[in-house]
Design an enzyme around this catalytic site. Structure first.
Site: not given
Ligand code: NAI
Ligand code: MG
Length: 512
Positions: A209, A285, A319, A416
């Protein structure tokens, strides 16, 4: 998830310079890019969602809609898992040997390389990162990742173990089965490669996904995988939102493992869903707040270059972003002056114009979040030396921003930010800085700049982080394991260590 120009071309290098677009690619017209695949990819075919619903994906440089993409939900995840299960248990994949999987992974790498320009354009269109970065960093690292794991496909093996008694004891490293993978928007293609490479090399089938902000390139790569001969059902891509499609995948009773990259709070939800469903294996991660520590005896110009790249690269959406920059007292003023001048000269604008080094944040939501952190920094009393605002009124561009007089307890020093916001803090002694650097719930990466080998090694041992860079930053390689201590994650991606995330160990004991 970054690399240098040198690294992208020629392997490891600590030299941190921003990649420059190929002359002939210096100007690309984003209007001319067409998006070839917008449906979900299940069981070897592009299909509409069961509900018939679609969602918009936006161009973050303009805020305009690029196209509609099929919106997956539970019913679509069910279909994809069924297709993946069938391919795993009874399809050609289940009988395929390591060398054949290696050949397919190599062919996929070749196909991605052959379509590098198109994929880089699609990536920049959907994500907003400068085209030169997509072309010179994301795509080459992706190709290398697939080639690296192709090399492992016929080398996944167990041990023969001497045990007491008259027995033959050996282990088999078997694929886990159907693997769900959920990835973020900051490096859409590269995160796909980090997930698919080891999973497929070990013989699993996958349901991916992609992030709702950036679904386009995964669909294009699924098509390439199909064209090079991956059997139907081995690779499935279901675009959609997290709480619907993502949650359906992580709580699915017939998914054997879930691999996730994203926010720490989402990682907890994924792990909870895994625990409450079928105890599927979990690797995570997650986020970071990485300390980047510059000692007075460092090569200051190299440290400035590395710290600048380590924070501002990819619009700060990494990240591993070195968002807690600690500089030893005696060089602090000089360092801050130079860094501020550099940040002021950073050019922000159209990702398809090579004149600009920084594109937009991925979405309005992310832009607002970053601007919110900047506000909180100001309110909590940090001093802003440059930046602080939005650039223009079209698209989601944010000025490179630097704060000083930042206290450890301020939000900008703890959370972050995921944007182009740097906090430069001062330190006096090594013991003091070890304690401060480790005082965080995160533990993804850290860096140390010094010419003193003893200091470098003492720091590397003391820092609680999955990766420590010494006199470099953002050096990644498919062979080097990557992942987090503490709340930055569970498990390691890349390198031989990644194989352990995608295999079950079976012990066989034979009476002789
Ligand atoms: P997110 O963690 O919500 O999204 C990442 C993935 O998880 C997306 O594919 C999303 O659709 C999915 N996801 C969201 N809720 C889920 C759930 N309940 N169950 C399963 N999958 C789910 O991150 P988001 O909202 O896009 O970004 C918010 C913050 O997260 C950013 O500002 C940043 O601080 C952090 N982030 C960190 C990343 C990293 O590489 N460590 C990457 C992206 C965001
Ligand atoms: Mg988008």
């Amino acid at each position: 998830m970054a690399a240098t120009k040198t690294q992208a071309k020629a392997g490891n290098s600590a030299k941190l310079t921003r990649p420059v677009a190929n002359g002939k690619h210096a100007k690309v017209s984003s209007g001319a890019i067409s998006v070839p695949y917008q449906k979900m990819f299940i069981g070897g075919r592009f299909v509409d969602s069961v509900s018939g619903k679609t969602f918009e994906t936006l161009n973050p440089a303009t805020g305009n809609v690029i196209c509609q993409v099929a919106e997956g939900d539970k019913a679509d995840i069910d279909l994809a898992v069924k297709a993946a299960r069938k391919a795993f248990e009874s399809g050609p994949w289940s009988k395929m040997h390591g060398p054949d999987r290696a050949r397919l992974l190599n062919k996929l790498a070749d196909a991605i390389e052959a379509n590098r320009e198109e994929l880089a354009k699609l990536e920049s269109l959907d994500n907003g990162k400068p085209y030169s970065d997509s072309f010179n960093i994301d795509l080459p690292l992706t190709v290398k990742c697939f080639r690296y794991f192709a090399g492992w496909a016929d080398k996944v093996m167990g041990k023969t173990i001497p045990i007491e008694g008259d027995f033959l004891c050996y282990t088999r490293h078997e694929p886990i089965g159907v693997v769900g993978q959920i990835i973020p928007w900051n490096f859409p293609i590269l995160m796909l490669a980090w997930k698919w490479g080891p999973a497929l090399a070990c013989g699993n089938t996958v349901v991916l996904k992609p992030a709702e902000q950036t679904p386009i390139t995964a669909l294009r790569i699924a098509k390439l995988a199909h064209e090079v001969g991956f059997p139907a059902g081995v690779i499935n891509v279901v675009p959609g939102y997290g709480p619907t499609a993502g949650a359906a995948l992580s709580s699915h009773m017939d998914v054997d493992k879930i691999g996730f990259t994203g926010e720490t709070t989402t990682g907890k939800l994924v792990m909870t869903a895994a625990a409450q469903s079928n105890l599927k294996r979990v690797s995570l991660e997650l986020g970071g707040k990485s300390p980047n520590i510059v000692f007075a005896d460092a090569d200051i110009d190299a440290a400035i270059e590395g710290a600048y790249f380590g924070l501002f690269f990819n619009q700060g959406q990494c990240c591993v972003a070195g968002s807690r920059l600690y500089v030893e007292e005696s060089i602090y003023d000089e360092f801050v002056k130079k860094m501020t001048a550099k940040a002021k000269s950073r050019k922000v604008g159209d990702p398809f114009d090579a004149a600009f080094e920084q594109g937009p944040q991925v979405s309005q939501e992310q832009m607002d979040k970053v601007l919110g952190y900047i506000d909180s920094g100001k309110k909590e009393g940090a001093k802003m030396l440059t930046g602080g605002g939005r650039v223009g009124s079209n698209g989601y561009f944010v000025e490179p921003t630097i704060f000083v007089d930042v206290k450890e307890e301020m939000k900008i020093a703890r959370e972050e930010i995921f944007g182009p916001v740097m906090s430069i803090m001062k330190f006096k002694h090594m013991d003091e800085i070890i304690e401060r650097a480790n005082k965080t719930m995160f533990g993804l990466a850290a860096a140390v700049w010094t010419k003193d080998v003893k200091k470098a090694l003492r720091m590397s041992n003391a820092l609680k982080a999955g990766t420590v860079w010494v006199n470099c930053y953002d050096v990644f390689d498919a062979a080097a394991p990557f992942g987090g201590f503490k709340m930055s994650g569970i498990g390691r991606e890349m390198g031989e260590y990644a194989l352990t995330q995608y295999t079950e160990v079976k012990t066989v004991i034979v009476a002789m």
